[in-house]
Design a protein around this motif. Structure first.
Motif, PDB file in Angstrom:
ATOM      1  N   UNK A  30       0.865  -1.273  -0.091  1.00 22.85           N
ATOM      2  CA  UNK A  30      -0.067   0.095  -0.059  1.00 22.85           C
ATOM      3  C   UNK A  30       0.953   1.372   0.066  1.00 22.85           C
ATOM      4  N   UNK A  31       0.327   2.323  -0.418  1.00 25.68           N
ATOM      5  CA  UNK A  31       0.954   3.566  -0.475  1.00 25.68           C
ATOM      6  C   UNK A  31       0.164   4.313   0.755  1.00 25.68           C
ATOM      7  N   UNK A  32       0.836   4.992   1.555  1.00 21.09           N
ATOM      8  CA  UNK A  32       0.395   5.810   2.824  1.00 21.09           C
ATOM      9  C   UNK A  32       1.000   6.992   2.965  1.00 21.09           C
ATOM     10  N   UNK A  33       0.274   8.052   3.511  1.00 22.13           N
ATOM     11  CA  UNK A  33       1.074   9.155   3.805  1.00 22.13           C
ATOM     12  C   UNK A  33       1.628   9.078   5.063  1.00 22.13           C
ATOM     13  N   UNK A  34       3.032   9.673   5.111  1.00 19.80           N
ATOM     14  CA  UNK A  34       3.775   9.605   6.310  1.00 19.80           C
ATOM     15  C   UNK A  34       3.092  10.522   7.257  1.00 19.80           C
ATOM     16  N   UNK A  35       3.240  10.126   8.659  1.00 19.42           N
ATOM     17  CA  UNK A  35       2.728  11.053   9.661  1.00 19.42           C
ATOM     18  C   UNK A  35       2.853  12.439   9.562  1.00 19.42           C
ATOM     19  N   UNK A  36       4.055  12.936   9.097  1.00 15.22           N
ATOM     20  CA  UNK A  36       4.249  14.363   9.138  1.00 15.22           C
ATOM     21  C   UNK A  36       3.622  14.949   7.798  1.00 15.22           C
ATOM     22  N   UNK A  37       3.461  14.105   6.972  1.00 14.43           N
ATOM     23  CA  UNK A  37       2.736  14.747   5.432  1.00 14.43           C
ATOM     24  C   UNK A  37       3.818  15.073   4.549  1.00 14.43           C
ATOM     25  N   UNK A  38       4.915  14.837   4.645  1.00 13.78           N
ATOM     26  CA  UNK A  38       5.952  15.325   3.942  1.00 13.78           C
ATOM     27  C   UNK A  38       6.477  14.260   2.671  1.00 13.78           C
ATOM     28  N   UNK A  39       6.134  13.112   2.859  1.00 12.47           N
ATOM     29  CA  UNK A  39       6.187  12.037   1.981  1.00 12.47           C
ATOM     30  C   UNK A  39       5.459  11.013   1.947  1.00 12.47           C
ATOM     31  N   UNK A  40       5.355  10.111   1.060  1.00 14.01           N
ATOM     32  CA  UNK A  40       4.715   8.936   0.797  1.00 14.01           C
ATOM     33  C   UNK A  40       5.498   7.663   1.353  1.00 14.01           C
ATOM     34  N   UNK A  41       4.816   6.706   1.942  1.00 13.25           N
ATOM     35  CA  UNK A  41       5.644   5.344   2.172  1.00 13.25           C
ATOM     36  C   UNK A  41       4.857   4.393   1.415  1.00 13.25           C
ATOM     37  N   UNK A  42       5.668   3.499   0.840  1.00 16.04           N
ATOM     38  CA  UNK A  42       5.282   2.311   0.042  1.00 16.04           C
ATOM     39  C   UNK A  42       5.441   1.098   1.210  1.00 16.04           C
ATOM     40  N   UNK A  43       4.424   0.591   1.646  1.00 14.45           N
ATOM     41  CA  UNK A  43       4.675  -0.545   2.588  1.00 14.45           C
ATOM     42  C   UNK A  43       4.265  -1.814   2.079  1.00 14.45           C
ATOM     43  N   UNK A  44       5.188  -2.654   2.189  1.00 17.90           N
ATOM     44  CA  UNK A  44       5.116  -3.916   1.622  1.00 17.90           C
ATOM     45  C   UNK A  44       5.105  -4.797   2.806  1.00 17.90           C
ATOM     46  N   UNK A  45       3.785  -5.553   3.188  1.00 19.65           N
ATOM     47  CA  UNK A  45       3.551  -6.441   4.378  1.00 19.65           C
ATOM     48  C   UNK A  45       3.595  -7.988   3.827  1.00 19.65           C
ATOM     49  N   UNK A  46       4.603  -8.725   4.210  1.00 17.05           N
ATOM     50  CA  UNK A  46       4.725 -10.115   3.479  1.00 17.05           C
ATOM     51  C   UNK A  46       4.606 -11.259   4.756  1.00 17.05           C
ATOM     52  N   UNK A  47       3.620 -11.910   4.612  1.00 22.31           N
ATOM     53  CA  UNK A  47       3.458 -13.161   5.469  1.00 22.31           C
ATOM     54  C   UNK A  47       3.164 -14.304   4.893  1.00 22.31           C
ATOM     55  N   UNK A  48       3.986 -14.585   3.826  1.00 19.03           N
ATOM     56  CA  UNK A  48       3.472 -15.728   2.880  1.00 19.03           C
ATOM     57  C   UNK A  48       4.254 -17.000   3.481  1.00 19.03           C
ATOM     58  N   UNK A  54       7.177 -10.044   7.818  1.00 14.22           N
ATOM     59  CA  UNK A  54       8.233  -9.085   7.185  1.00 14.22           C
ATOM     60  C   UNK A  54       7.401  -7.639   6.702  1.00 14.22           C
ATOM     61  N   UNK A  55       7.813  -6.865   7.296  1.00 13.08           N
ATOM     62  CA  UNK A  55       7.527  -5.342   6.747  1.00 13.08           C
ATOM     63  C   UNK A  55       8.446  -4.622   6.160  1.00 13.08           C
ATOM     64  N   UNK A  56       8.308  -4.069   4.917  1.00 11.75           N
ATOM     65  CA  UNK A  56       9.492  -3.224   4.342  1.00 11.75           C
ATOM     66  C   UNK A  56       8.781  -2.007   3.808  1.00 11.75           C
ATOM     67  N   UNK A  57       9.613  -0.940   4.319  1.00  9.67           N
ATOM     68  CA  UNK A  57       9.092   0.401   3.968  1.00  9.67           C
ATOM     69  C   UNK A  57       9.929   1.285   3.244  1.00  9.67           C
ATOM     70  N   UNK A  58       9.583   1.829   2.221  1.00  9.51           N
ATOM     71  CA  UNK A  58      10.330   2.779   1.351  1.00  9.51           C
ATOM     72  C   UNK A  58       9.502   4.291   1.396  1.00  9.51           C
ATOM     73  N   UNK A  59      10.460   5.217   1.436  1.00 10.92           N
ATOM     74  CA  UNK A  59       9.782   6.726   1.616  1.00 10.92           C
ATOM     75  C   UNK A  59      10.305   7.541   0.511  1.00 10.92           C
ATOM     76  N   UNK A  60       9.449   8.199  -0.158  1.00 13.58           N
ATOM     77  CA  UNK A  60       9.766   9.226  -1.386  1.00 13.58           C
ATOM     78  C   UNK A  60       8.825  10.428  -1.096  1.00 13.58           C
ATOM     79  N   UNK A  61       9.384  11.469  -1.422  1.00 11.83           N
ATOM     80  CA  UNK A  61       8.501  12.847  -1.260  1.00 11.83           C
ATOM     81  C   UNK A  61       7.496  13.023  -2.626  1.00 11.83           C
ATOM     82  N   UNK A  62       6.456  13.456  -2.237  1.00 10.71           N
ATOM     83  CA  UNK A  62       5.273  13.580  -3.333  1.00 10.71           C
ATOM     84  C   UNK A  62       5.871  14.022  -4.521  1.00 10.71           C
TER      85      UNK A  62
END
Length: 103
Positions: A30-48, A54-62
């Motif tokens: 999923x894509x989710x706003x960072x708590x401070x609203x300055x960037x976007x998080x791509x959150x990959x949750x894997x329980x296969x 495992x949860x991996x997070x990537x951050x990028x500015x809008x």
């Protein structure tokens, strides 16, 4: 008069993989706003794998996300049809940005 909403907000579920037998979510992206609203998080949750979560997070500015989509995405007309290589892309007045021809 329009106003610019500064900051990132909201979430978007991009991918969900369910186990057909247990109906449990095995993977979610999923894509989710960072708590401070300055960037976007791509959150990959894997329980296969059993017992592994495992949860991996990537951050990028809008602005970086918008630039990446413009650079690597396929342009669409207003009716969502892909823009052909032959279609002209006029420059918007007062900018260096282009837009598809009106359909």
């Amino acid at each position: 008069m329009s106003t610019l909403n500064a900051g990132v907000h909201g979430t978007a579920q991009l991918l969900t993989e369910n186990d057909p037998v247990s109906e449990m979510i095995r993977r979610a992206v999923r894509l989710e706003a960072a708590p401070d609203g300055r960037s976007v998080l791509l959150i990959d949750t894997d329980s296969r794998k059993p017992g592994v979560h495992r949860e991996t997070r990537y951050e990028i500015t809008a602005a970086e996300l918008i630039a990446a989509i413009r650079a690597h995405g396929t342009g669409l007309h207003a009716n969502c049809a892909p823009i052909s290589a032959k279609s002209s892309m006029p420059v918007l007045p007062g900018t260096t940005e282009t837009r598809p021809d009106r359909v």
